[in-house]
Scaffold this motif. Structure first.
Motif, PDB file in Angstrom:
ATOM      1  N   ILE A 197      56.653  40.902  33.558  1.00  0.00           N
ATOM      2  CA  ILE A 197      57.793  41.287  32.564  1.00  0.00           C
ATOM      3  C   ILE A 197      58.264  40.002  31.859  1.00  0.00           C
ATOM      4  O   ILE A 197      58.887  39.189  32.512  1.00  0.00           O
ATOM      5  CB  ILE A 197      59.207  42.158  33.369  1.00  0.00           C
ATOM      6  CG1 ILE A 197      58.336  43.233  34.172  1.00  0.00           C
ATOM      7  CG2 ILE A 197      60.156  42.655  32.403  1.00  0.00           C
ATOM      8  CD1 ILE A 197      59.184  44.044  35.072  1.00  0.00           C
ATOM      9  N   ASN A 198      58.252  40.171  30.620  1.00  0.00           N
ATOM     10  CA  ASN A 198      58.289  38.909  29.729  1.00  0.00           C
ATOM     11  C   ASN A 198      59.137  38.911  28.573  1.00  0.00           C
ATOM     12  O   ASN A 198      58.814  40.097  27.811  1.00  0.00           O
ATOM     13  CB  ASN A 198      56.842  38.252  29.571  1.00  0.00           C
ATOM     14  CG  ASN A 198      56.857  37.068  28.579  1.00  0.00           C
ATOM     15  OD1 ASN A 198      56.895  37.317  27.439  1.00  0.00           O
ATOM     16  ND2 ASN A 198      56.276  35.979  29.292  1.00  0.00           N
ATOM     17  N   GLY A 199      59.801  38.063  28.168  1.00  0.00           N
ATOM     18  CA  GLY A 199      60.600  38.197  27.064  1.00  0.00           C
ATOM     19  C   GLY A 199      60.412  36.859  25.972  1.00  0.00           C
ATOM     20  O   GLY A 199      61.110  36.849  25.004  1.00  0.00           O
ATOM     21  N   GLY A 200      59.120  36.323  25.920  1.00  0.00           N
ATOM     22  CA  GLY A 200      59.077  35.238  25.041  1.00  0.00           C
ATOM     23  C   GLY A 200      57.651  34.696  25.102  1.00  0.00           C
ATOM     24  O   GLY A 200      56.848  35.142  25.877  1.00  0.00           O
ATOM     25  N   ARG A 201      57.244  34.012  24.249  1.00  0.00           N
ATOM     26  CA  ARG A 201      56.056  33.344  24.122  1.00  0.00           C
ATOM     27  C   ARG A 201      55.830  32.078  25.084  1.00  0.00           C
ATOM     28  O   ARG A 201      56.883  31.389  25.213  1.00  0.00           O
ATOM     29  CB  ARG A 201      55.702  32.874  22.731  1.00  0.00           C
ATOM     30  CG  ARG A 201      54.435  32.044  22.681  1.00  0.00           C
ATOM     31  CD  ARG A 201      54.193  31.751  21.124  1.00  0.00           C
ATOM     32  NE  ARG A 201      54.028  32.702  20.063  1.00  0.00           N
ATOM     33  CZ  ARG A 201      53.869  32.563  18.963  1.00  0.00           C
ATOM     34  NH1 ARG A 201      53.686  31.509  18.553  1.00  0.00           N
ATOM     35  NH2 ARG A 201      53.843  33.748  18.070  1.00  0.00           N
ATOM     36  N   SER A 202      54.650  32.018  25.720  1.00  0.00           N
ATOM     37  CA  SER A 202      54.520  30.993  26.698  1.00  0.00           C
ATOM     38  C   SER A 202      54.398  29.766  25.883  1.00  0.00           C
ATOM     39  O   SER A 202      53.753  29.520  24.734  1.00  0.00           O
ATOM     40  CB  SER A 202      53.212  31.220  27.372  1.00  0.00           C
ATOM     41  OG  SER A 202      52.998  30.399  28.353  1.00  0.00           O
ATOM     42  N   PHE A 203      54.939  28.534  26.448  1.00  0.00           N
ATOM     43  CA  PHE A 203      54.568  27.221  26.045  1.00  0.00           C
ATOM     44  C   PHE A 203      53.398  26.572  26.445  1.00  0.00           C
ATOM     45  O   PHE A 203      53.116  25.472  25.814  1.00  0.00           O
ATOM     46  CB  PHE A 203      55.861  26.310  26.590  1.00  0.00           C
ATOM     47  CG  PHE A 203      57.333  26.462  25.529  1.00  0.00           C
ATOM     48  CD1 PHE A 203      57.369  25.525  24.748  1.00  0.00           C
ATOM     49  CD2 PHE A 203      57.781  27.708  25.710  1.00  0.00           C
ATOM     50  CE1 PHE A 203      58.619  25.680  24.171  1.00  0.00           C
ATOM     51  CE2 PHE A 203      59.130  27.716  25.016  1.00  0.00           C
ATOM     52  CZ  PHE A 203      59.357  26.724  24.215  1.00  0.00           C
ATOM     53  N   ASP A 204      52.631  27.254  27.502  1.00  0.00           N
ATOM     54  CA  ASP A 204      51.419  26.753  27.798  1.00  0.00           C
ATOM     55  C   ASP A 204      50.271  27.586  27.727  1.00  0.00           C
ATOM     56  O   ASP A 204      50.588  28.815  27.325  1.00  0.00           O
ATOM     57  CB  ASP A 204      51.402  26.067  29.349  1.00  0.00           C
ATOM     58  CG  ASP A 204      51.804  27.308  30.248  1.00  0.00           C
ATOM     59  OD1 ASP A 204      52.140  28.280  29.929  1.00  0.00           O
ATOM     60  OD2 ASP A 204      51.963  27.117  31.486  1.00  0.00           O
ATOM     61  N   ASP A 205      49.032  27.360  28.298  1.00  0.00           N
ATOM     62  CA  ASP A 205      47.892  28.100  28.078  1.00  0.00           C
ATOM     63  C   ASP A 205      47.963  29.268  28.835  1.00  0.00           C
ATOM     64  O   ASP A 205      48.235  28.924  30.075  1.00  0.00           O
ATOM     65  CB  ASP A 205      46.782  27.316  27.943  1.00  0.00           C
ATOM     66  CG  ASP A 205      45.359  28.039  28.070  1.00  0.00           C
ATOM     67  OD1 ASP A 205      45.271  28.753  27.069  1.00  0.00           O
ATOM     68  OD2 ASP A 205      44.842  28.187  29.063  1.00  0.00           O
ATOM     69  N   VAL A 206      47.738  30.533  28.385  1.00  0.00           N
ATOM     70  CA  VAL A 206      47.818  31.558  29.421  1.00  0.00           C
ATOM     71  C   VAL A 206      46.247  31.997  29.651  1.00  0.00           C
ATOM     72  O   VAL A 206      45.898  32.800  30.618  1.00  0.00           O
ATOM     73  CB  VAL A 206      48.552  32.885  28.892  1.00  0.00           C
ATOM     74  CG1 VAL A 206      49.993  32.389  28.659  1.00  0.00           C
ATOM     75  CG2 VAL A 206      47.788  33.375  27.590  1.00  0.00           C
ATOM     76  N   ASP A 207      45.220  31.660  28.935  1.00  0.00           N
ATOM     77  CA  ASP A 207      44.048  32.377  28.947  1.00  0.00           C
ATOM     78  C   ASP A 207      43.249  31.819  29.995  1.00  0.00           C
ATOM     79  O   ASP A 207      42.346  32.764  30.711  1.00  0.00           O
ATOM     80  CB  ASP A 207      43.249  31.651  27.621  1.00  0.00           C
ATOM     81  CG  ASP A 207      43.840  32.329  26.280  1.00  0.00           C
ATOM     82  OD1 ASP A 207      44.435  33.288  26.355  1.00  0.00           O
ATOM     83  OD2 ASP A 207      43.562  31.749  25.143  1.00  0.00           O
ATOM     84  N   THR A 208      43.306  30.630  30.486  1.00  0.00           N
ATOM     85  CA  THR A 208      42.378  30.458  31.793  1.00  0.00           C
ATOM     86  C   THR A 208      43.032  30.871  33.134  1.00  0.00           C
ATOM     87  O   THR A 208      42.387  31.454  33.709  1.00  0.00           O
ATOM     88  CB  THR A 208      42.253  28.674  31.843  1.00  0.00           C
ATOM     89  OG1 THR A 208      42.046  28.273  30.817  1.00  0.00           O
ATOM     90  CG2 THR A 208      41.851  28.224  33.172  1.00  0.00           C
ATOM     91  N   PRO A 209      44.359  30.843  33.373  1.00  0.00           N
ATOM     92  CA  PRO A 209      44.809  31.409  34.331  1.00  0.00           C
ATOM     93  C   PRO A 209      44.632  33.147  34.288  1.00  0.00           C
ATOM     94  O   PRO A 209      44.568  33.624  35.491  1.00  0.00           O
ATOM     95  CB  PRO A 209      46.357  31.023  34.499  1.00  0.00           C
ATOM     96  CG  PRO A 209      46.624  30.593  33.041  1.00  0.00           C
ATOM     97  CD  PRO A 209      45.369  30.068  32.474  1.00  0.00           C
ATOM     98  N   ALA A 210      44.657  33.659  33.245  1.00  0.00           N
ATOM     99  CA  ALA A 210      44.377  35.172  33.040  1.00  0.00           C
ATOM    100  C   ALA A 210      43.170  35.575  33.426  1.00  0.00           C
ATOM    101  O   ALA A 210      42.850  36.622  34.224  1.00  0.00           O
ATOM    102  CB  ALA A 210      44.864  35.788  31.846  1.00  0.00           C
TER     103      ALA A 210
END
Length: 487
Positions: A197-210
């Motif tokens: 549950i999220n309310g903003g854009r991430s400051f770091d990369d999400v692709d690798t951990p996803a």
């Protein structure tokens, strides 16, 4: 309509341990004609269907009817064979940007938990809150009753902080929550679910951990607001359709049914026909030394440095026969906080790291500190297993340019086979960091020390890539389990 239902049933293989059937009719409200465990033969079902009478009613409340069958028909007591135990982890945005909406987030988690069948051998629940870094409120094996979980959720406090490092949080739950020691039953074939549950854009990369979570077969559902990045949420989710959106956190109840339906479509059917062979992957043991800038110039950033070391150590397999850790702080001269053979447990190492105090000192003699490590820490008497072939890793965290030359000390460590990674800030000398590092690509940079979490995943990946391949293990054979999704 009635004749159509008959024709469908005639094609089924009805039986108590085969296909089961239920029929519900609705208008304003829903009425069950028979449940999934009412009849065990096709003929009994067909006889009842043939005798159905039209219910009538002016209003058509389809939404209420769907919720009714979810709560009253797709249940074990009503004969549902498809409901299976699950491990459910909530990852909540606790950054400054969600302070006004956190109570709504909290209430939503309570409502979802209330619908689960919580128990040690049933559904398990964990809650993690994050902003710059992640904090576990409770693990999957902390509580065995729904009431204990609800009481803790009600008492949650908004964490606050920034920036919003969703990528680091995803990696954290992958490494620290979806594990057997934290209560995950992934290796037993229990479905693993993450609700972000999220309310903003991430400051770091999400692709690798996803991707790492998907590789672990974790089913990720993402719920964002209008200030979230919808494309980012779709990349995080296991399937783009599992990325849900609301205007504000106060609108979360509007997507509860959709989330609940998606979660209940994860049906597990065990088939003993073909065993699945799982090879446990263990990274080889390693000796890891942290060299921390303790000069006056970074005093305000030292807690960030200390927290970063903690997070890295939490991902290691600390043990006398596995990973060993040492921490050295330096300014004009170095001071060993503990050696590679001082501690044999992760908890002891972490306790000492949490208690570290800033050293202080006007000069930053990085070259002398590197030479000191070569002569006094990467030695057998200090716990180094270099002569046994164990990889030797050095992580340098520096906030400025060295007062002395680093070339001689860096070359001495490279000659010893030490794999050095250097992390600096905008006040560091980029070329100097590259000279210190075993390879120029092992020199990482952040704007300030409070941005260190943004490079943690990159450092972790580099550390893993330099260690020796997979240790051969005996395979573990588990029954094959098939997950069916219906959209």
């Amino acid at each position: 309509m009635r004749e159509f239902v008959q024709r469908v049933i005639e094609k089924l293989n009805v039986g108590e341990n085969k296909d089961r059937v239920s029929v519900v009719q609705y208008s304003r409200e829903a009425e069950v004609h028979f449940y999934l465990n009412t009849y065990n033969t096709k003929e009994d079902i067909l006889d009842t269907v043939r005798g159905l009478r039209h219910r009538r009613g002016r209003l058509l409340n389809t939404g209420a009817a769907l919720q009714y069958v979810r709560d009253n028909v797709f249940t074990a007591s009503s004969g549902n064979q498809g409901i299976t135990k699950r491990d459910v982890v909530f990852l909540l945005d606790g950054s400054d940007g969600t302070s006004n909406g956190f109570r709504s987030m909290q209430d939503f988690v309570q409502r979802v938990v209330e619908k689960l069948n919580v128990g040690e051998n049933e559904d398990r629940v964990s809650v993690v809150q994050y902003s710059r870094d992640a904090e576990v409120h409770f693990y999957l094996n902390t509580y065995n009753t729904k009431q204990d979980i609800l009481d803790t959720v009600r008492g949650l406090r908004h964490r606050r902080g920034g920036p919003l490092n969703t990528g680091a949080a995803l990696q954290y739950v992958r490494d620290n929550v979806f594990t057997a020691s934290a209560g995950s039953r992934r290796l037993e074939g229990v479905p693993q679910m993450l609700i972000l549950i999220n309310g903003g854009r991430s400051f770091d990369d999400v692709d690798t951990p996803a991707s790492a979570l998907k590789d672990l077969s974790v089913f990720v559902f993402g719920i964002g607001t209008r200030t979230s990045d919808s494309g980012e949420m779709q990349r995080i989710a296991s399937d783009p359709s599992y990325a849900l959106s609301v205007a504000e956190f106060s609108d979360l109840p509007n997507v509860q049914m959709e989330l609940s339906s998606a979660m209940t479509t994860v049906i597990v059917r065990s088939t003993p026909l073909t065993p699945t062979v799982i090879v446990e992957r263990h990274l080889p043991k390693k000796d890891v030394v942290f060299l921390l800038d303790g000069s006056d110039a970074i005093q305000s950033g030292f807690p960030n440095m200390r927290d970063f070391v903690q997070r890295v150590v939490e991902t290691l397999d600390v043990d006398d026969s596995r990973d060993r850790v040492s921490v050295v702080q330096y300014s004009s001269d170095p001071a060993v906080q503990f050696y590679l053979n001082t501690y044999t447990t992760k908890s002891e190492a972490l306790a000492t790291i949490r208690g570290l105090r800033h050293k202080g000192g006007r000069s930053l003699n990085t070259g002398a500190a590197l030479q000191y490590l070569r002569d006094n820490v990467f030695t057998a008497s200090a716990g180094s297993r270099r002569q046994e072939g164990v990889p030797q890793l050095l992580i340098v965290l520096s906030g400025g340019r060295s007062s002395d030359s680093v070339d001689s000390g860096a070359s001495a460590l490279k000659g010893l086979g030490v794999l050095t990674f250097a992390v600096g800030t905008r006040h560091s000398d980029r070329k100097e960091l590259q000279n210190i590092s075993y390879k120029p690509s092992y020199a990482l940079s952040v704007s300030d020390l409070n941005d260190l979490p943004s490079v943690q995943q990159q450092l972790r990946s580099s550390m893993e890539s330099v260690t020796i391949g997979v240790v051969p293990e005996s395979p573990t054979v588990l029954g094959k389990e098939i997950f069916f999704f219906r959209k």
